[in-house]
Scaffold this motif. Sequence first.
Motif, PDB file in Angstrom:
ATOM      1  N   GLY A 137     -55.560  57.283 -13.723  1.00 51.75           N
ATOM      2  CA  GLY A 137     -55.414  58.653 -13.247  1.00 51.75           C
ATOM      3  C   GLY A 137     -54.947  58.761 -11.808  1.00 51.75           C
ATOM      4  O   GLY A 137     -54.377  57.826 -11.243  1.00 51.75           O
ATOM      5  N   LEU A 138     -55.206  59.910 -11.214  1.00 52.22           N
ATOM      6  CA  LEU A 138     -54.610  60.290  -9.938  1.00 52.22           C
ATOM      7  C   LEU A 138     -55.335  59.705  -8.732  1.00 52.22           C
ATOM      8  O   LEU A 138     -56.564  59.751  -8.641  1.00 52.22           O
ATOM      9  N   LEU A 139     -54.533  59.191  -7.811  1.00 49.11           N
ATOM     10  CA  LEU A 139     -55.017  58.685  -6.529  1.00 49.11           C
ATOM     11  C   LEU A 139     -54.237  59.366  -5.407  1.00 49.11           C
ATOM     12  O   LEU A 139     -53.019  59.533  -5.501  1.00 49.11           O
ATOM     13  N   LEU A 140     -54.933  59.719  -4.333  1.00 51.74           N
ATOM     14  CA  LEU A 140     -54.277  60.286  -3.161  1.00 51.74           C
ATOM     15  C   LEU A 140     -54.130  59.205  -2.102  1.00 51.74           C
ATOM     16  O   LEU A 140     -55.101  58.526  -1.757  1.00 51.74           O
ATOM     17  N   VAL A 141     -52.901  59.060  -1.593  1.00 54.10           N
ATOM     18  CA  VAL A 141     -52.605  58.053  -0.567  1.00 54.10           C
ATOM     19  C   VAL A 141     -52.043  58.757   0.661  1.00 54.10           C
ATOM     20  O   VAL A 141     -51.113  59.564   0.558  1.00 54.10           O
ATOM     21  N   ALA A 142     -52.610  58.458   1.829  1.00 57.54           N
ATOM     22  CA  ALA A 142     -52.054  58.929   3.100  1.00 57.54           C
ATOM     23  C   ALA A 142     -51.009  57.912   3.554  1.00 57.54           C
ATOM     24  O   ALA A 142     -51.273  56.713   3.604  1.00 57.54           O
ATOM     25  N   LYS A 143     -49.834  58.391   3.900  1.00 59.92           N
ATOM     26  CA  LYS A 143     -48.740  57.490   4.260  1.00 59.92           C
ATOM     27  C   LYS A 143     -48.856  56.979   5.696  1.00 59.92           C
ATOM     28  O   LYS A 143     -48.134  56.048   6.074  1.00 59.92           O
ATOM     29  N   HIS A 144     -49.750  57.560   6.475  1.00 59.41           N
ATOM     30  CA  HIS A 144     -49.929  57.113   7.866  1.00 59.41           C
ATOM     31  C   HIS A 144     -51.334  57.502   8.340  1.00 59.41           C
ATOM     32  O   HIS A 144     -52.053  58.249   7.672  1.00 59.41           O
ATOM     33  N   HIS A 145     -51.728  56.978   9.508  1.00 57.53           N
ATOM     34  CA  HIS A 145     -53.103  57.164   9.976  1.00 57.53           C
ATOM     35  C   HIS A 145     -53.393  58.587  10.429  1.00 57.53           C
ATOM     36  O   HIS A 145     -54.550  59.004  10.435  1.00 57.53           O
ATOM     37  N   ILE A 146     -52.379  59.356  10.795  1.00 55.12           N
ATOM     38  CA  ILE A 146     -52.618  60.760  11.150  1.00 55.12           C
ATOM     39  C   ILE A 146     -53.120  61.514   9.921  1.00 55.12           C
ATOM     40  O   ILE A 146     -54.122  62.242   9.977  1.00 55.12           O
ATOM     41  N   ALA A 147     -52.440  61.333   8.810  1.00 55.74           N
ATOM     42  CA  ALA A 147     -52.843  61.999   7.573  1.00 55.74           C
ATOM     43  C   ALA A 147     -54.229  61.539   7.139  1.00 55.74           C
ATOM     44  O   ALA A 147     -55.068  62.344   6.712  1.00 55.74           O
ATOM     45  N   SER A 148     -54.487  60.242   7.255  1.00 55.95           N
ATOM     46  CA  SER A 148     -55.789  59.706   6.862  1.00 55.95           C
ATOM     47  C   SER A 148     -56.905  60.345   7.674  1.00 55.95           C
ATOM     48  O   SER A 148     -57.956  60.723   7.138  1.00 55.95           O
ATOM     49  N   SER A 149     -56.697  60.473   8.969  1.00 53.55           N
ATOM     50  CA  SER A 149     -57.716  61.072   9.827  1.00 53.55           C
ATOM     51  C   SER A 149     -57.934  62.547   9.509  1.00 53.55           C
ATOM     52  O   SER A 149     -59.065  63.021   9.443  1.00 53.55           O
ATOM     53  N   MET A 150     -56.842  63.264   9.263  1.00 54.43           N
ATOM     54  CA  MET A 150     -56.956  64.709   9.114  1.00 54.43           C
ATOM     55  C   MET A 150     -57.509  65.139   7.754  1.00 54.43           C
ATOM     56  O   MET A 150     -57.933  66.271   7.592  1.00 54.43           O
ATOM     57  N   ILE A 151     -57.515  64.242   6.773  1.00 56.10           N
ATOM     58  CA  ILE A 151     -58.085  64.583   5.471  1.00 56.10           C
ATOM     59  C   ILE A 151     -59.530  64.110   5.364  1.00 56.10           C
ATOM     60  O   ILE A 151     -60.267  64.508   4.448  1.00 56.10           O
ATOM     61  N   SER A 152     -59.966  63.263   6.304  1.00 55.49           N
ATOM     62  CA  SER A 152     -61.287  62.634   6.182  1.00 55.49           C
ATOM     63  C   SER A 152     -62.416  63.646   6.169  1.00 55.49           C
ATOM     64  O   SER A 152     -63.429  63.457   5.486  1.00 55.49           O
ATOM     65  N   GLN A 153     -62.266  64.741   6.911  1.00 56.84           N
ATOM     66  CA  GLN A 153     -63.314  65.761   6.951  1.00 56.84           C
ATOM     67  C   GLN A 153     -63.521  66.386   5.578  1.00 56.84           C
ATOM     68  O   GLN A 153     -64.663  66.613   5.154  1.00 56.84           O
ATOM     69  N   GLN A 154     -62.438  66.643   4.860  1.00 54.30           N
ATOM     70  CA  GLN A 154     -62.559  67.201   3.512  1.00 54.30           C
ATOM     71  C   GLN A 154     -63.261  66.225   2.579  1.00 54.30           C
ATOM     72  O   GLN A 154     -64.045  66.626   1.719  1.00 54.30           O
ATOM     73  N   VAL A 155     -62.959  64.938   2.744  1.00 55.61           N
ATOM     74  CA  VAL A 155     -63.595  63.921   1.904  1.00 55.61           C
ATOM     75  C   VAL A 155     -65.083  63.842   2.207  1.00 55.61           C
ATOM     76  O   VAL A 155     -65.924  63.857   1.299  1.00 55.61           O
ATOM     77  N   GLN A 156     -65.434  63.778   3.483  1.00 60.82           N
ATOM     78  CA  GLN A 156     -66.830  63.645   3.887  1.00 60.82           C
ATOM     79  C   GLN A 156     -67.662  64.861   3.484  1.00 60.82           C
ATOM     80  O   GLN A 156     -68.845  64.729   3.128  1.00 60.82           O
ATOM     81  N   GLN A 157     -67.067  66.036   3.521  1.00 63.44           N
ATOM     82  CA  GLN A 157     -67.791  67.265   3.179  1.00 63.44           C
ATOM     83  C   GLN A 157     -67.648  67.640   1.702  1.00 63.44           C
ATOM     84  O   GLN A 157     -68.102  68.704   1.290  1.00 63.44           O
ATOM     85  N   HIS A 158     -67.034  66.754   0.912  1.00 59.21           N
ATOM     86  CA  HIS A 158     -66.860  66.941  -0.527  1.00 59.21           C
ATOM     87  C   HIS A 158     -66.137  68.258  -0.859  1.00 59.21           C
ATOM     88  O   HIS A 158     -66.455  68.927  -1.828  1.00 59.21           O
ATOM     89  N   LYS A 159     -65.144  68.586  -0.024  1.00 57.39           N
ATOM     90  CA  LYS A 159     -64.342  69.779  -0.264  1.00 57.39           C
ATOM     91  C   LYS A 159     -63.129  69.483  -1.141  1.00 57.39           C
ATOM     92  O   LYS A 159     -62.488  70.400  -1.644  1.00 57.39           O
ATOM     93  N   MET A 160     -62.804  68.213  -1.307  1.00 62.46           N
ATOM     94  CA  MET A 160     -61.715  67.826  -2.182  1.00 62.46           C
ATOM     95  C   MET A 160     -62.200  67.911  -3.624  1.00 62.46           C
ATOM     96  O   MET A 160     -63.271  67.403  -3.966  1.00 62.46           O
ATOM     97  N   ILE A 161     -61.421  68.567  -4.473  1.00 67.40           N
ATOM     98  CA  ILE A 161     -61.796  68.715  -5.883  1.00 67.40           C
ATOM     99  C   ILE A 161     -61.266  67.517  -6.661  1.00 67.40           C
ATOM    100  O   ILE A 161     -60.065  67.244  -6.646  1.00 67.40           O
TER     101      ILE A 161
END
Length: 287
Positions: A139-163
């Motif tokens: 199934g589906l995996l989300l990949v950040a292409k660079h460290h800026i994207a990785s950092s900016m999505i981390s809050q959503q991951v930590q707070q379980h806001k990603m569906i």
Amino acid sequence: MENTWVYQGSEPIKIKKYLQSLGMGHRLFNDLKNGEGEFLVDHRQVRPTTQILPHQPLTVKAQPEPADESVAVSNEQLNIVYEDNNWLVVDKPAGISSIPGPTILNGTVLNRVKGYLLSSGSADLRPHLITRLDRFTGGLLLVAKHHIASSMISQQVQQHKMIKEYMALVEGSLTDKHGEINKPIARREGKIARVIAKDGQRALTEYWVEKQEDNWTQVRVRLHTGRTHQIRVHFASIGHPLIGDHLYGGDTSKYDHQLLHASKISFMDPFTLKQLTFTSAMPAVFN
């Protein structure tokens, strides 16, 4: 690599506070401030302490992150569902690992993404897997292409806001058409399988019955936490292990791996401030 936002607030705001509101972490901001990037307002380089005004564009430029030389390059097939300057959404077949490990050094999703970025001429060759799947879960995996994207999505991951939703086939018939499994999950030293235990981490799984027969049920599952093997452990704990799941007592007479598929992922893109949603159809083996 650079990204631009147009500030939509009504009052002046410092660059740091604005970027933090978009999800940028403190550590990344300091790295950019201390020589790994630059900030531009109205296309002019400014100090990181600068205030931006309503409707002003802010551009952040960052140097490429050094490639991880321990990650081999693979040119094997990669099923890309979506791509832009910041993200890749990949549909992983069951049987392929997400990342290299002690016994699998190449051919994983991470190896293949690195190979893809290299062949595409990308300056950033250190992709970050934001979500991961067990080897035999497709199934589906989300990949950040660079460290800026990785950092900016981390809050959503930590707070379980990603569906994150999955489709699974479990043994038996579920009584409730909709329910939650709220049981803490723990690991035990030297063991691969996780267990339900009072000393475990909080784990919450929500499910909906999609289809039901005499001896199996198809469920749509949403994770509200992200524990290892969460879906597999939870359904086994209520007497309905996933079909094919040898680790948690599922019937393996017809299938050699758990029938679990990551069917949906949805998140707020911190670069465009739009909700992005992607779905993946169940593989034929589920039918």
